[in-house]
Each structure stands twice: as C-alpha cells, then as structure tokens.
Design a protein around this motif. Structure first.
Motif, mmCIF file in Angstrom:
data_model
loop_
_atom_site.group_PDB
_atom_site.id
_atom_site.type_symbol
_atom_site.label_atom_id
_atom_site.label_comp_id
_atom_site.label_asym_id
_atom_site.label_seq_id
_atom_site.Cartn_x
_atom_site.Cartn_y
_atom_site.Cartn_z
ATOM 1 N N ILE A 119 0.848 -1.187 0.000
ATOM 2 C CA ILE A 119 0.000 0.000 0.000
ATOM 3 C C ILE A 119 0.883 1.235 0.000
ATOM 4 O O ILE A 119 1.620 1.490 0.955
ATOM 5 N N ALA A 120 0.801 2.015 -1.068
ATOM 6 C CA ALA A 120 1.612 3.221 -1.213
ATOM 7 C C ALA A 120 1.232 4.261 -0.164
ATOM 8 O O ALA A 120 0.055 4.459 0.121
ATOM 9 N N GLY A 121 2.245 4.885 0.422
ATOM 10 C CA GLY A 121 2.013 6.009 1.315
ATOM 11 C C GLY A 121 1.571 5.666 2.717
ATOM 12 O O GLY A 121 1.229 6.554 3.484
ATOM 13 N N VAL A 122 1.563 4.401 3.083
ATOM 14 C CA VAL A 122 1.177 4.027 4.438
ATOM 15 C C VAL A 122 2.451 3.914 5.257
ATOM 16 O O VAL A 122 3.221 2.975 5.097
ATOM 17 N N SER A 123 2.693 4.904 6.109
ATOM 18 C CA SER A 123 3.943 4.949 6.867
ATOM 19 C C SER A 123 4.022 3.807 7.872
ATOM 20 O O SER A 123 3.018 3.388 8.440
ATOM 21 N N GLY A 124 5.238 3.328 8.061
ATOM 22 C CA GLY A 124 5.483 2.285 9.050
ATOM 23 C C GLY A 124 5.137 0.887 8.573
ATOM 24 O O GLY A 124 5.192 -0.051 9.343
ATOM 25 N N PHE A 129 0.302 -5.870 3.304
ATOM 26 C CA PHE A 129 -0.984 -5.900 4.001
ATOM 27 C C PHE A 129 -1.773 -7.089 3.473
ATOM 28 O O PHE A 129 -1.942 -7.239 2.265
ATOM 29 N N ARG A 130 -2.230 -7.945 4.370
ATOM 30 C CA ARG A 130 -3.013 -9.127 3.965
ATOM 31 C C ARG A 130 -4.457 -8.687 3.761
ATOM 32 O O ARG A 130 -5.146 -8.326 4.703
ATOM 33 N N ALA A 131 -4.908 -8.710 2.518
ATOM 34 C CA ALA A 131 -6.263 -8.272 2.170
ATOM 35 C C ALA A 131 -7.143 -9.489 1.906
ATOM 36 O O ALA A 131 -6.680 -10.503 1.388
ATOM 37 N N VAL A 132 -8.410 -9.358 2.279
ATOM 38 C CA VAL A 132 -9.379 -10.425 2.092
ATOM 39 C C VAL A 132 -10.419 -9.948 1.086
ATOM 40 O O VAL A 132 -10.980 -8.867 1.235
ATOM 41 N N PHE A 133 -10.660 -10.748 0.075
ATOM 42 C CA PHE A 133 -11.622 -10.423 -0.976
ATOM 43 C C PHE A 133 -12.762 -11.437 -0.907
ATOM 44 O O PHE A 133 -12.620 -12.581 -1.330
ATOM 45 N N ILE A 134 -13.877 -11.004 -0.342
ATOM 46 C CA ILE A 134 -15.037 -11.871 -0.162
ATOM 47 C C ILE A 134 -16.180 -11.290 -0.987
ATOM 48 O O ILE A 134 -16.817 -10.318 -0.584
ATOM 49 N N ARG A 135 -16.396 -11.855 -2.170
ATOM 50 C CA ARG A 135 -17.435 -11.345 -3.074
ATOM 51 C C ARG A 135 -17.320 -9.835 -3.206
ATOM 52 O O ARG A 135 -18.302 -9.104 -3.284
ATOM 53 N N ALA A 136 -16.104 -9.371 -3.186
ATOM 54 C CA ALA A 136 -15.814 -7.944 -3.092
ATOM 55 C C ALA A 136 -16.035 -7.212 -4.415
ATOM 56 O O ALA A 136 -15.959 -7.805 -5.482
ATOM 57 N N PRO A 137 -16.257 -5.898 -4.304
ATOM 58 C CA PRO A 137 -16.294 -5.075 -5.516
ATOM 59 C C PRO A 137 -14.874 -4.765 -5.970
ATOM 60 O O PRO A 137 -13.927 -4.890 -5.200
ATOM 61 N N TRP A 138 -14.739 -4.373 -7.209
ATOM 62 C CA TRP A 138 -13.463 -3.839 -7.658
ATOM 63 C C TRP A 138 -13.711 -2.513 -8.338
ATOM 64 O O TRP A 138 -14.825 -2.222 -8.766
ATOM 65 N N VAL A 142 -11.103 4.981 -12.579
ATOM 66 C CA VAL A 142 -10.936 6.085 -11.634
ATOM 67 C C VAL A 142 -10.864 7.401 -12.403
ATOM 68 O O VAL A 142 -10.370 7.436 -13.532
ATOM 69 N N GLY A 143 -11.356 8.438 -11.764
ATOM 70 C CA GLY A 143 -11.282 9.771 -12.353
ATOM 71 C C GLY A 143 -9.898 10.359 -12.191
ATOM 72 O O GLY A 143 -9.049 9.815 -11.468
ATOM 73 N N PRO A 144 -9.646 11.504 -12.825
ATOM 74 C CA PRO A 144 -8.314 12.093 -12.811
ATOM 75 C C PRO A 144 -7.819 12.538 -11.429
ATOM 76 O O PRO A 144 -6.620 12.597 -11.213
ATOM 77 N N GLY A 145 -8.696 12.796 -10.500
ATOM 78 C CA GLY A 145 -8.277 13.249 -9.178
ATOM 79 C C GLY A 145 -8.152 12.145 -8.142
ATOM 80 O O GLY A 145 -7.935 12.411 -6.975
ATOM 81 N N VAL A 146 -8.275 10.887 -8.569
ATOM 82 C CA VAL A 146 -8.240 9.752 -7.652
ATOM 83 C C VAL A 146 -6.834 9.156 -7.644
ATOM 84 O O VAL A 146 -6.270 8.866 -8.696
ATOM 85 N N GLU A 147 -6.271 8.975 -6.450
ATOM 86 C CA GLU A 147 -4.961 8.342 -6.302
ATOM 87 C C GLU A 147 -5.158 6.898 -5.852
ATOM 88 O O GLU A 147 -5.739 6.641 -4.796
ATOM 89 N N VAL A 148 -4.685 5.955 -6.633
ATOM 90 C CA VAL A 148 -4.789 4.539 -6.303
ATOM 91 C C VAL A 148 -3.620 4.180 -5.392
ATOM 92 O O VAL A 148 -2.460 4.417 -5.735
ATOM 93 N N LEU A 149 -3.922 3.609 -4.225
ATOM 94 C CA LEU A 149 -2.880 3.267 -3.251
ATOM 95 C C LEU A 149 -2.425 1.815 -3.362
ATOM 96 O O LEU A 149 -1.294 1.498 -3.035
ATOM 97 N N ALA A 150 -3.297 0.920 -3.763
ATOM 98 C CA ALA A 150 -2.928 -0.498 -3.867
ATOM 99 C C ALA A 150 -3.771 -1.170 -4.930
ATOM 100 O O ALA A 150 -4.843 -0.714 -5.262
#
Length: 150
Positions: A119-124, A129-138, A142-150
């Motif tokens: 995850i970009a920009g998460v200090s420390g 990061f262990r992420a769980v995807f349970i029938r999750a959305p994706w 993204v619009g021009p002002g959205v910064e994608v972190l992971a």
C-alpha cells in the motif's frame, strides 16, 4: 460509523483501537454531529434501501458533497462510488468518489481469496498488508483526481 447494516461492530472496535472516538449514525441528527464517516462492508443494496427508508440518503449526499471525509470498505466503497456496475434495479449510491465500481466482481462466495498488497504512502508498513476479498467489488475506472494506493 454508518450503522444501518454490515460489519459495524468490528469497524467500531478498530476505530477505537486506533484512537478515534467512534459513534453510530442511524439518523440525520447523528450524521450532523460527526466530523467524518465510515461506511462498513455489508450489502450495498440493503444499506441503500435503509438509508432511503430512514431519510438519510440525501443528507449523506450533501455532507459528502460538502467535503466531509468518508471511508468506505467493500459495500461502503460501493455506496461512495459515483457509478456502480452490476447494481440491482433502482440501487442508488451516495457518490462523492470519482470511480466506477463493480458489485460482486470477484464472483461467488466460494471464489473468495486473500492476497498480500503493498500500500503506497502508508507509513510504518514495510510488510505487505493481507487483504481479504469476499465477493468484493473492484474499481473498474478512476477519475483524474483519484490516487490509487494499492
């Protein structure tokens, strides 16, 4: 914490462990009293229906549009998205996040999985990061002002 449906208790516990003073929001007067809002995972179509039934949808839209910080996890992200693909008939979102999300993008419950994310920009955080995807959305777009972190 928008407490109409979903994983409210776990999200409240995590916020308090992080040092936040957390409270539940189920009515317009409670929404007016908070500085920021977390919308938990759950079922986005149910959160939408309940928000409209209790008269919270328009006040939520107004607060987010006025700049209130908001975080949505899973169904919460769907609720904050400006555009929702694979929505049920009549489903609405709060909007405010310039993204297109697809509901249940990772398939059925049996298709759930875990993955390590950097995850970009998460200090420390030197470890993934262990992420769980349970029938999750994706996020499909993204619009021009959205910064994608992971």
């Amino acid at each position: 914490m928008l407490a109409l449906q979903g994983d409210v208790v776990h999200h409240l516990e995590l916020l308090e462990r992080a040092g936040a003073t957390a409270t539940t929001v189920r009515r317009e007067r409670e929404l007016a009293a908070v500085d920021a809002l977390v919308i938990p995972g759950g079922e986005s179509s149910v959160i939408d229906k309940l928000a409209r039934a209790v008269g919270l949808m328009q006040p939520l839209r107004e607060r987010v549009a006025d700049g209130m910080p908001a975080l949505g996890t899973c169904a919460g992200m769907i609720m904050l998205a400006d555009w929702v693909e694979a929505a049920i008939d009549g489903q609405q979102s709060i909007g405010g996040l310039d993204v297109t999300v697809r509901r249940n993008a990772f398939g059925r419950q049996v298709d759930s999985f875990e993955a390590d994310l950097a995850i970009a920009g998460v200090s420390g955080r030197d470890d993934p990061f262990r992420a769980v995807f349970i029938r999750a959305p994706w996020v499909e777009q993204v619009g021009p002002g959205v910064e994608v972190l992971a």
